[in-house]
Design a protein around this motif. Structure first.
Motif, short mmCIF file in Angstrom:
data_model
loop_
_atom_site.label_atom_id
_atom_site.label_comp_id
_atom_site.label_asym_id
_atom_site.label_seq_id
_atom_site.Cartn_x
_atom_site.Cartn_y
_atom_site.Cartn_z
N GLN A 32 45.05 -1.91 3.73
CA GLN A 32 46.59 -1.76 4.31
C GLN A 32 47.04 -0.37 3.64
O GLN A 32 47.96 0.02 3.71
N GLY A 33 46.14 0.07 2.66
CA GLY A 33 46.64 1.41 1.77
C GLY A 33 45.72 2.45 2.16
O GLY A 33 45.18 2.76 3.04
N SER A 34 45.53 3.16 0.93
CA SER A 34 44.33 4.42 0.85
C SER A 34 43.51 4.35 -0.33
O SER A 34 43.81 3.81 -1.29
N ARG A 35 42.37 5.01 -0.03
CA ARG A 35 41.45 5.26 -1.07
C ARG A 35 41.54 6.76 -1.47
O ARG A 35 41.59 7.56 -0.84
N ILE A 36 41.54 6.98 -2.78
CA ILE A 36 41.48 8.35 -3.07
C ILE A 36 40.30 8.68 -4.11
O ILE A 36 39.90 7.85 -4.98
N GLU A 37 39.48 9.63 -3.58
CA GLU A 37 38.41 10.13 -4.20
C GLU A 37 38.44 11.48 -4.89
O GLU A 37 38.70 12.40 -3.92
N ILE A 38 37.77 11.86 -5.90
CA ILE A 38 37.73 13.17 -6.61
C ILE A 38 36.51 13.66 -6.43
O ILE A 38 35.63 13.06 -7.50
N ASP A 39 36.04 14.85 -6.00
CA ASP A 39 34.68 15.43 -6.15
C ASP A 39 34.96 16.90 -6.42
O ASP A 39 35.96 17.65 -6.34
N ASP A 40 33.92 17.27 -7.37
CA ASP A 40 33.84 18.64 -7.75
C ASP A 40 33.62 19.60 -6.32
O ASP A 40 33.20 19.12 -5.55
N TYR A 41 34.16 20.69 -6.43
CA TYR A 41 34.32 21.30 -5.08
C TYR A 41 32.75 21.46 -4.44
O TYR A 41 32.71 21.20 -3.15
N ARG A 42 31.89 21.87 -4.91
CA ARG A 42 30.59 22.07 -4.39
C ARG A 42 29.93 20.60 -3.82
O ARG A 42 29.62 20.60 -2.63
N THR A 43 30.08 19.39 -4.73
CA THR A 43 29.80 18.13 -4.06
C THR A 43 30.94 17.82 -3.02
O THR A 43 30.33 17.21 -1.97
N GLY A 44 31.99 17.94 -3.21
CA GLY A 44 32.73 17.55 -2.03
C GLY A 44 32.85 18.29 -0.76
O GLY A 44 32.77 17.70 0.31
N HIS A 45 32.38 19.56 -1.01
CA HIS A 45 32.07 20.36 0.24
C HIS A 45 30.94 19.95 0.99
O HIS A 45 30.86 19.57 2.08
N LYS A 46 29.78 19.75 0.14
CA LYS A 46 28.67 19.07 0.87
C LYS A 46 28.99 17.44 1.40
O LYS A 46 28.45 17.25 2.56
#
Length: 133
Positions: free
Chosen positions: A92-106
């Motif tokens: 019923q809510g949200s998940r927050i994930e943090i990736d470094d830019y390179r990994t997140g972009h891929k």
């Protein structure tokens, strides 16, 4: 003399630890410590048990302004200098994930690839002081 050396070594150690902190105070670093404190940990990220993705995105951006934001239907992406924060529905809510830019972009390329610069090209200028400039 021995006390002076010990004091100097202690001060140098503290300076090194401060320089290596995960959140430089440059106004555009992802607020990872704040996210950790505000949202409960759950698997590979953090969760907000009741707030929708747009509200969580507003909360995070309100604490530390992101460089850019993409609202892509069922997800919100916040771009910071070296990181990407992805917010997706979770129960019923949200998940927050943090990736470094390179990994997140891929990882999220199908959703952000045509909007944010690809770190594998010359158009990308992220990476911190002096990097890629």
């Amino acid at each position: 003399m021995k006390t002076v050396r010990l004091l100097t070594a202690t001060m140098l150690s503290m300076a090194a630890l401060t320089a290596c902190s995960d959140e430089p105070d440059d106004g555009n670093a992802v607020p990872s410590s704040w996210i950790r404190q505000q949202y409960g940990g759950s698997g590979p990220g953090y969760t907000d048990p009741s707030d929708r993705i747009s509200k969580v995105g507003d909360e995070i951006h309100g604490h530390t302004a992101s460089t850019d934001r993409i609202d892509d239907g069922d997800m919100v992406f916040l771009r910071y200098r070296d990181d990407i924060v992805a917010i997706s529905p979770h129960l019923q809510g949200s998940r927050i994930e943090i990736d470094d830019y390179r990994t997140g972009h891929k990882r999220w390329k199908s959703r952000i690839g045509n909007v944010w610069p690809d770190p594998e090209t010359n158009a990308f200028r992220g990476g911190g002081p002096g990097s890629g400039k």
